[in-house]
Design a protein around this motif. Sequence first.
Motif, PDB file in Angstrom:
ATOM      1  N   GLU A  74     -16.377  10.263 -59.127  1.00 46.22           N
ATOM      2  CA  GLU A  74     -15.206  10.127 -59.987  1.00 46.22           C
ATOM      3  C   GLU A  74     -14.888  11.467 -60.652  1.00 46.22           C
ATOM      4  O   GLU A  74     -15.761  12.110 -61.257  1.00 46.22           O
ATOM      5  N   SER A  75     -13.646  11.898 -60.553  1.00 46.34           N
ATOM      6  CA  SER A  75     -13.265  13.213 -61.072  1.00 46.34           C
ATOM      7  C   SER A  75     -12.434  13.143 -62.347  1.00 46.34           C
ATOM      8  O   SER A  75     -12.387  14.111 -63.113  1.00 46.34           O
ATOM      9  N   THR A  76     -11.771  12.016 -62.591  1.00 41.89           N
ATOM     10  CA  THR A  76     -10.920  11.902 -63.775  1.00 41.89           C
ATOM     11  C   THR A  76     -11.741  11.988 -65.058  1.00 41.89           C
ATOM     12  O   THR A  76     -11.386  12.701 -66.008  1.00 41.89           O
ATOM     13  N   ASN A  77     -12.847  11.263 -65.101  1.00 40.80           N
ATOM     14  CA  ASN A  77     -13.780  11.315 -66.234  1.00 40.80           C
ATOM     15  C   ASN A  77     -15.180  11.412 -65.636  1.00 40.80           C
ATOM     16  O   ASN A  77     -15.857  10.413 -65.471  1.00 40.80           O
TER      17      ASN A  77
END
Length: 264
Positions: A74-77
Amino acid sequence: MKLNGERKLDIFLKQVEENVCDYLEKQKDRFPSYQRLVNKFRSRYTFWSEISTMTNEIIEIVNELCIAKFFLEESTNPCKRLEYEPKHESTDQSIDFSLELQNNTRKIYCDVKTIHPDFINDWDKFERAVKHKFIPDNITVHIDKDSGGGEYWHHWTAARTKMLDHIIAFEKKILIMGLNEEINVMLFCGNGFQLRLDLLEDFADRYKVGRYRHDDIFSKMERHHMESNEITFLNNVDYIAYAERHDYEITIRKFVGSVQGPRN
C-alpha cells in the motif's frame, strides 16, 4: 493448452512461493514476524504439491499471505510495521495482523477470515424458510431448484452465519486484549462467488447502523437466532472489510476497506 488439476495446482503453488513468500521475506525489516506466516505455507508445500485439487486450507493460508503483501505494498498510507499473530499477555488467542501506518497514530488490528462454504444442496431448507415466513414479506428470492438454487441458498446462509460467528469471536478478543482504543478491522475474504459482496453489505450495515436494511434477506432469521441465543453485539469492531481473490490467483482483485450498502 488446458492444464489438468495437478499441474494447475503445482504452478499456482510455485507462483505463491516465488511472488508472495519471497516478497514477504524481503520485507523482514517491516515485517519481522514474516516467518510465522510463510512457514505455514512452506511446511505444507510438499504435501499440497502431491494432491491435485485446491483445498480450503490452501485458500485460507494463501489469502493471509496475499493480504500481508497487499498491506505492505500500500502506497497511499505506507505500512511502517506489520506483525503476524502478535502475542498478548492476557490470552493465548491471537489476532491475525497488527499494522502501524505512516499517517496513523493508532495501531490497527485486523482479523482475517475466509468464507468459502461447501457446495451443498439446501433446497429443503430454502423451502422451509419460505413456508415458515423466515424471509421478509417485501423480498422475493429468485432461485431455481434445477439450476443450483439449493447450493446458492447454502452459500448465502452459511456465509451469513460465518459472518456473525467470526465477528462475535473477534469482539471477544478485542475485549479480552483491551484494544478498544485501537482500530479494529474484521476482514472477510472470498472468491467473489461463495461470498457475495452485496450480502456482506447487508451484514455490515446491520452491525454498524444497528438495524436491518429493508432488503436484507436474512434479517428475520438472524434476529430470531440472536434473540433465541441471547446474542448481542459489543460493537467494538470499527470496520468490516472485504478482499476478493480468485482461487488460482495470487493478487487481491478487489479490496473494500469499509463495507457498506448503497445509500439512497
